[in-house]
Every structure is written in C-alpha cells, then in structure tokens.
Write a protein that holds these residues in place. Structure first.
Motif, PDB file in Angstrom:
ATOM      1  N   TYR A  99       0.836  -1.211   0.000  1.00 38.51           N
ATOM      2  CA  TYR A  99       0.000   0.000   0.000  1.00 38.51           C
ATOM      3  C   TYR A  99       0.866   1.255   0.000  1.00 38.51           C
ATOM      4  O   TYR A  99       0.571   2.218  -0.716  1.00 38.51           O
ATOM      5  CB  TYR A  99      -0.954   0.019   1.201  1.00 38.51           C
ATOM      6  N   ALA A 100       1.929   1.261   0.787  1.00 38.25           N
ATOM      7  CA  ALA A 100       2.820   2.424   0.830  1.00 38.25           C
ATOM      8  C   ALA A 100       3.448   2.670  -0.540  1.00 38.25           C
ATOM      9  O   ALA A 100       3.541   3.820  -1.002  1.00 38.25           O
ATOM     10  CB  ALA A 100       3.904   2.220   1.890  1.00 38.25           C
ATOM     11  N   GLN A 101       3.859   1.608  -1.198  1.00 42.17           N
ATOM     12  CA  GLN A 101       4.436   1.727  -2.534  1.00 42.17           C
ATOM     13  C   GLN A 101       3.401   2.268  -3.519  1.00 42.17           C
ATOM     14  O   GLN A 101       3.698   3.160  -4.319  1.00 42.17           O
ATOM     15  CB  GLN A 101       4.949   0.366  -2.992  1.00 42.17           C
ATOM     16  N   LEU A 102       2.189   1.739  -3.452  1.00 38.19           N
ATOM     17  CA  LEU A 102       1.126   2.209  -4.345  1.00 38.19           C
ATOM     18  C   LEU A 102       0.790   3.674  -4.101  1.00 38.19           C
ATOM     19  O   LEU A 102       0.544   4.429  -5.047  1.00 38.19           O
ATOM     20  CB  LEU A 102      -0.114   1.332  -4.200  1.00 38.19           C
ATOM     21  N   LEU A 103       0.779   4.073  -2.839  1.00 39.37           N
ATOM     22  CA  LEU A 103       0.509   5.479  -2.537  1.00 39.37           C
ATOM     23  C   LEU A 103       1.595   6.388  -3.104  1.00 39.37           C
ATOM     24  O   LEU A 103       1.298   7.455  -3.647  1.00 39.37           O
ATOM     25  CB  LEU A 103       0.374   5.691  -1.026  1.00 39.37           C
ATOM     26  N   ALA A 104       2.840   5.970  -2.984  1.00 36.63           N
ATOM     27  CA  ALA A 104       3.934   6.767  -3.544  1.00 36.63           C
ATOM     28  C   ALA A 104       3.792   6.891  -5.063  1.00 36.63           C
ATOM     29  O   ALA A 104       4.039   7.959  -5.627  1.00 36.63           O
ATOM     30  CB  ALA A 104       5.277   6.139  -3.173  1.00 36.63           C
ATOM     31  N   GLU A 105       3.391   5.816  -5.700  1.00 39.51           N
ATOM     32  CA  GLU A 105       3.258   5.814  -7.158  1.00 39.51           C
ATOM     33  C   GLU A 105       2.047   6.587  -7.656  1.00 39.51           C
ATOM     34  O   GLU A 105       2.050   7.088  -8.782  1.00 39.51           O
ATOM     35  CB  GLU A 105       3.174   4.375  -7.674  1.00 39.51           C
ATOM     36  N   THR A 106       0.998   6.656  -6.851  1.00 36.22           N
ATOM     37  CA  THR A 106      -0.236   7.299  -7.313  1.00 36.22           C
ATOM     38  C   THR A 106      -0.438   8.703  -6.754  1.00 36.22           C
ATOM     39  O   THR A 106      -1.440   9.344  -7.082  1.00 36.22           O
ATOM     40  CB  THR A 106      -1.468   6.442  -6.951  1.00 36.22           C
ATOM     41  N   GLN A 107       0.485   9.168  -5.944  1.00 39.83           N
ATOM     42  CA  GLN A 107       0.325  10.491  -5.331  1.00 39.83           C
ATOM     43  C   GLN A 107       0.080  11.547  -6.400  1.00 39.83           C
ATOM     44  O   GLN A 107       0.786  11.629  -7.399  1.00 39.83           O
ATOM     45  CB  GLN A 107       1.554  10.852  -4.510  1.00 39.83           C
ATOM     46  N   GLY A 108      -0.979  12.322  -6.189  1.00 39.39           N
ATOM     47  CA  GLY A 108      -1.324  13.389  -7.115  1.00 39.39           C
ATOM     48  C   GLY A 108      -2.096  12.940  -8.346  1.00 39.39           C
ATOM     49  O   GLY A 108      -2.410  13.757  -9.208  1.00 39.39           O
ATOM     50  N   THR A 109      -2.429  11.647  -8.416  1.00 36.84           N
ATOM     51  CA  THR A 109      -3.208  11.146  -9.553  1.00 36.84           C
ATOM     52  C   THR A 109      -4.639  10.845  -9.103  1.00 36.84           C
ATOM     53  O   THR A 109      -4.937  10.833  -7.907  1.00 36.84           O
ATOM     54  CB  THR A 109      -2.598   9.857 -10.142  1.00 36.84           C
ATOM     55  N   LEU A 110      -5.488  10.539 -10.071  1.00 41.64           N
ATOM     56  CA  LEU A 110      -6.867  10.183  -9.752  1.00 41.64           C
ATOM     57  C   LEU A 110      -6.954   8.860  -9.002  1.00 41.64           C
ATOM     58  O   LEU A 110      -7.946   8.598  -8.319  1.00 41.64           O
ATOM     59  CB  LEU A 110      -7.697  10.110 -11.044  1.00 41.64           C
ATOM     60  N   GLN A 111      -5.942   8.016  -9.100  1.00 38.33           N
ATOM     61  CA  GLN A 111      -5.959   6.711  -8.447  1.00 38.33           C
ATOM     62  C   GLN A 111      -5.589   6.774  -6.970  1.00 38.33           C
ATOM     63  O   GLN A 111      -5.831   5.819  -6.235  1.00 38.33           O
ATOM     64  CB  GLN A 111      -5.013   5.757  -9.175  1.00 38.33           C
ATOM     65  N   GLU A 112      -5.044   7.877  -6.529  1.00 29.14           N
ATOM     66  CA  GLU A 112      -4.606   7.989  -5.138  1.00 29.14           C
ATOM     67  C   GLU A 112      -5.757   7.764  -4.159  1.00 29.14           C
ATOM     68  O   GLU A 112      -5.601   7.067  -3.150  1.00 29.14           O
ATOM     69  CB  GLU A 112      -3.959   9.354  -4.889  1.00 29.14           C
ATOM     70  N   ALA A 113      -6.928   8.318  -4.435  1.00 35.56           N
ATOM     71  CA  ALA A 113      -8.072   8.149  -3.534  1.00 35.56           C
ATOM     72  C   ALA A 113      -8.478   6.686  -3.425  1.00 35.56           C
ATOM     73  O   ALA A 113      -8.798   6.209  -2.332  1.00 35.56           O
ATOM     74  CB  ALA A 113      -9.255   8.997  -4.003  1.00 35.56           C
ATOM     75  N   ALA A 114      -8.442   5.958  -4.526  1.00 37.80           N
ATOM     76  CA  ALA A 114      -8.794   4.534  -4.495  1.00 37.80           C
ATOM     77  C   ALA A 114      -7.801   3.754  -3.645  1.00 37.80           C
ATOM     78  O   ALA A 114      -8.192   2.878  -2.862  1.00 37.80           O
ATOM     79  CB  ALA A 114      -8.853   3.964  -5.906  1.00 37.80           C
ATOM     80  N   VAL A 115      -6.528   4.054  -3.773  1.00 31.81           N
ATOM     81  CA  VAL A 115      -5.513   3.368  -2.974  1.00 31.81           C
ATOM     82  C   VAL A 115      -5.720   3.674  -1.496  1.00 31.81           C
ATOM     83  O   VAL A 115      -5.678   2.774  -0.647  1.00 31.81           O
ATOM     84  CB  VAL A 115      -4.086   3.744  -3.435  1.00 31.81           C
ATOM     85  N   LEU A 116      -5.970   4.935  -1.168  1.00 30.66           N
ATOM     86  CA  LEU A 116      -6.222   5.317   0.230  1.00 30.66           C
ATOM     87  C   LEU A 116      -7.463   4.617   0.777  1.00 30.66           C
ATOM     88  O   LEU A 116      -7.479   4.184   1.931  1.00 30.66           O
ATOM     89  CB  LEU A 116      -6.368   6.831   0.350  1.00 30.66           C
ATOM     90  N   GLN A 117      -8.502   4.519  -0.030  1.00 26.87           N
ATOM     91  CA  GLN A 117      -9.733   3.854   0.402  1.00 26.87           C
ATOM     92  C   GLN A 117      -9.466   2.386   0.708  1.00 26.87           C
ATOM     93  O   GLN A 117      -9.872   1.869   1.746  1.00 26.87           O
ATOM     94  CB  GLN A 117     -10.813   3.992  -0.679  1.00 26.87           C
TER      95      GLN A 117
END
Length: 171
Positions: A99-117
């Motif tokens: 999850y931490a890796q995915l958050l780093a990769e998606t930060q500032g994108t539309l996918q970031e909210a989905a990863v956080l959820q």
C-alpha cells in the motif's frame, strides 16, 4: 451511528451484485445472480479475481492474479488485489508495504483516492482503526476535491463514519 438496515443502502463496490458492508467495510456478494451474470458478460480478468476475493476463494484468486500480473505487471487494480490477498493471508507487513508503494506511485493522480480507500479498509479489517480513519479521511477529501462520482464519495463517507464510530467507542 445507524447503519443501513438492508444491503440496498450499502455503498456500491464497483461490480454488479457486490456492495460494501457498512459494518465490516468489506465487499460482500448481495445478489449472486446479478453478480454471476455480470461476471459472465465481463471480458476483464480483474473482475473474476475481484469476485473470487469477495467470495473468499483466495487460492483461486491468487492463481488468477499471478497470471494477470504477468500480462499487466504495473496495473494498479491488480496490485491492490495483491495487497488484499496479502492481508487475507495475514501477511500484514507485506500488505502495508505494498500500500505504501502504491501510494507513492499514485500520489497526485486520480488513483490515489482509491488506494487510500483500500488501505483504510485494510487497516480497519485488521483492527488498526486510527490508521483507518486517517486513510479514509484522506480518500474522502481527495474524492470531494475532485468532484468524484457520488457513489465513490458515499462509499468513502460511510467508511469514514464507521471507522470514526469504532474509534470513539474504543476510547
């Protein structure tokens, strides 16, 4: 906090026949027939993986995921499913790292909210309620700021309310 009395009021999961249980914050099949019909009509292998995860058929989901990841190794949705599988296998550190890796990769994108959820629901499932509140609040903030789909904002709102309620009850 009053939770939805019937699954008709549960937040959508993004797949026909599956909704998010507002108590557990986990997806559940609420209409097996419509889920099966949607699955039969789908051409996306990720849909079958998702349904198998929801059904708790983790071995089958893992096999399907391994095959799909070979074809699409960087697909965020598939990597989120991997994090879910890791959590379900009680490999919590590996799940958290992914999850931490995915958050780093998606930060500032539309996918970031989905990863956080997803991360927030995972924290909730393992009893890390304070972290769940943080992730779910961030997901909701991003979804509102982006004027995201109403169903996604509703899902984030319900999940955050539930996590906050559990956190308040624990204190």
């Amino acid at each position: 906090m009053l939770l939805a009395a019937s699954s008709s009021e549960w937040p959508e999961s993004g797949f026909t026949g599956i909704k998010i249980n507002p108590e557990s914050l986990l997806p559940e099949v609420v209409n097996a027939e419509s889920c099966a019909a949607a699955l039969a009509a789908s051409t996306d292998p990720a849909d079958l993986i998702y349904v198998r995860l929801v059904e708790g058929r983790t071995a089958e989901a893992a096999e399907l995921l391994a095959s799909a990841r070979c074809r699409q190794p960087s697909a965020i949705r598939l990597r989120l499913f991997e994090a879910v599988l890791l959590r379900m296998a009680n490999r919590l550190d590996a799940s958290a790292e992914l999850y931490a890796q995915l958050l780093a990769e998606t930060q500032g994108t539309l996918q970031e909210a989905a990863v956080l959820q997803h991360q927030g629901r995972s924290h909730f499932a393992v009893g890390n309620i304070a972290a769940a509140v943080d992730s779910l609040a961030a997901a909701l903030d991003l979804r509102v700021a982006a004027s995201d789909d109403a169903a996604l904002i509703y899902a984030s709102t319900v999940a955050l309310q539930r996590a906050r309620h559990v956190l308040e009850q624990a204190s």
